[in-house]
Scaffold this active site. Structure first.
Site, short mmCIF file in Angstrom:
data_model
loop_
_atom_site.label_atom_id
_atom_site.label_comp_id
_atom_site.label_asym_id
_atom_site.label_seq_id
_atom_site.Cartn_x
_atom_site.Cartn_y
_atom_site.Cartn_z
N ASN A 63 0.88 -1.17 0.00
CA ASN A 63 0.00 0.00 0.00
C ASN A 63 0.91 1.22 0.00
OD1 ASN A 63 -1.83 2.02 0.46
ND2 ASN A 63 -2.75 1.07 2.27
N ARG A 84 -12.22 14.59 8.11
CA ARG A 84 -13.00 15.05 6.95
C ARG A 84 -14.44 15.36 7.34
NH1 ARG A 84 -11.52 9.85 3.83
NH2 ARG A 84 -9.29 10.12 3.59
N ARG A 104 -10.78 7.62 21.05
CA ARG A 104 -10.36 7.35 22.43
C ARG A 104 -10.15 8.65 23.19
NH1 ARG A 104 -6.03 3.09 20.24
NH2 ARG A 104 -6.05 4.72 18.67
N HIS A 126 -13.09 2.23 -0.04
CA HIS A 126 -13.07 1.19 1.00
C HIS A 126 -13.76 -0.08 0.49
CE1 HIS A 126 -13.08 4.36 4.50
NE2 HIS A 126 -11.83 4.05 4.15
N ARG A 172 -2.56 -2.08 -3.50
CA ARG A 172 -3.80 -1.33 -3.27
C ARG A 172 -3.77 -0.07 -4.14
NH1 ARG A 172 -5.61 2.53 1.46
NH2 ARG A 172 -7.81 2.57 1.00
N GLU A 216 -8.08 -5.91 5.06
CA GLU A 216 -7.94 -5.50 3.66
C GLU A 216 -6.74 -6.17 2.99
OE1 GLU A 216 -8.69 -1.42 5.19
OE2 GLU A 216 -9.40 -1.06 3.15
#
Ligand code: ADP
Length: 415
Positions: free
Chosen positions: A27, A258, A301, A197, A108, A401
């Site tokens: 990736n 975003r 978190r 995704h 990817r 993935e």
């Protein structure tokens, strides 16, 4: 050095890596390269690592094999240097790539445009097509392509397979993929909804059917991939019919940094009245908004910690985040007509029981509910978290993935 040989030969039955060999999954980002050597049958990561700060004087490489992580620092001039360093670490600390019998390298690629609805065996025409799509994903595709080019140079004897984040959503009905925009302008510039995704949504929806022992074709599913980037999908009988990301990964759910959905007129307003340039607004919407823009933190978190301390901005950010999620679950219920399973996945979906509970709050009349005891804690395995009485199953299914890319690469190479 070419550590990978023996393509097409079967590895020894007695190989420590199994009889089916392994797949190197890459990736490649603009300043980083993530990689994993995967056993496509058993699914385990044999080795993994990350090169960061490519192009800087203080690059960092970390390589994990057999429970040990080796770290190196120093200048990493470009993607070629990064991959050479990685291959050097395989040589030095293992695993031996020749013994691992790499049957394919899986890459990817973020944007497949309207061209790629399936993984593709990389040749020059495929490289060229990925380059042509780059205006749709200027941050991602050029970096993905650079990774492919240097990997093909360094590992020329192995087939390289490009796996596209958009491919699973090539089945979106026209009504779902079309923006209500002047159709001539839209067609000329490739403006439509592509979705992202996809590798994760496809893997998770397939895994749900296997775990439940049900036929994929019989299930209507909503998948919520909630990581730093976040997207929802509606999958009917294994076929994607809706998804929340659009032309780019900016549309849809509230994300770490975003905005997700926003009135496009906000952009004109900021440009005309705040004197911001298009690039500045692009950066604002992609990197300084979402949870981070609302609360100062993009990691949930931290947001939960701040909420516990009484921080109003963090509380507000969490409210906006889960409100958008509930809205999408309701919308996709309407799209599907009947929902058999709602599944949470990725960093937030797998680990955050508070978000899961809030996202499903008040949806009992749709048949969607959470059992607090089943929901509690982080989930490393597929788990049902809805109560027995609820007609819709709610599940947590960890995504993978890299394994999905490895399996798609093997399927293509082995025909
Ligand atoms: P990406 O691949 O998009 O970078 P991930 O799927 O790894 O993202 O998800 C990262 C996010 O997952 C973090 O920003 C954080 O919000 C969330 N996350 C990770 N672990 C936990 C946890 N234990 N509890 C709550 N949220 C978590």
């Amino acid at each position: 050095m070419n550590p990978v040989t023996g393509v097409g030969e079967r590895p020894s039955e007695h190989s420590a890596f199994g009889a089916h060999g392994s797949v190197l999954v890459i990736n490649s980002g603009s300043s980083s390269v993530k990689y994993q050597l995967v056993n496509p049958v058993g699914g385990e990561a044999i080795a993994s690592g990350l090169v960061e700060r490519i192009g800087e004087d203080d690059g960092i490489v970390s390589h994990t094999f057999a429970g040990n992580t080796t770290r190196r620092t120093g200048a990493v001039s470009d993607h070629g240097a990064a991959l050479r360093l990685v291959l050097g670490l395989f040589d030095e600390v293992g695993p031996d790539l020749e013994e691992a019998h790499v049957v394919a390298v899986g890459h990817r690629v973020v944007h497949g445009g309207a061209v790629f609805s399936e993984p593709a065996l990389v040749d020059e025409a495929v490289e060229h097509a990925i380059e042509e799509i780059s205006p749709l994903a200027p941050l991602h595709n050029p970096a993905n392509l650079r990774g492919i080019q240097v990997a093909r140079e360094l590992l020329p004897d192995v087939p390289h397979v490009a796996v596209f984040d958009t491919a699973f959503f090539s089945t979106l009905p026209t009504a779902a993929s079309t923006y209500a925009l002047d159709r001539v302008v839209a067609a000329e510039h490739g403006v439509r909804r592509y979705g992202f995704h996809g590798t994760s949504h496809q893997y998770v929806s397939g895994k749900v059917a296997r775990v439940l022992g049900r036929r994929l074709g019989d299930l209507n599913q909503i998948v919520l991939h909630l990581g730093n980037g976040a997207s929802a999908s509606a999958v009917r009988g294994g076929v994607a019919v809706e998804t929340s990301m659009g032309l780019t990964p900016l549309e849809g759910l509230v994300m770490g940094t975003r905005t997700g959905d926003i009135d496009p007129a906000v952009i004109f307003h900021l440009h005309r009245n705040a004197g911001m340039s298009v690039d500045e607004i692009d950066e604002l919407l992609n990197r300084r908004s979402g949870l981070k823009g609302l609360s100062g933190e993009n990691d949930l978190r931290e947001i939960h910690r701040l909420v516990a301390e009484g921080d109003d901005d963090a509380r507000g950010a969490l409210d906006v985040y889960v409100h958008r999620l509930r809205k999408y679950i309701g919308a996709y219920y309407a799209v599907l007509g009947r929902v058999d399973v709602v599944t949470f996945t990725a960093g937030v979906g797998e680990n955050d029981d508070i978000v899961r509970a809030l996202a499903c709050e008040g949806l009992q009349n749709l048949g969607i509910a959470i059992d607090p005891a089943r929901n509690e804690g982080r989930k490393k395995q597929p788990t049902i978290i809805s109560p027995d009485w609820a007609p819709t199953l709610v599940m947590v299914v960890p995504t993978n993935e890299e394994l999905a890319i490895a399996r798609q690469a093997v399927a293509l190479v082995e025909g």
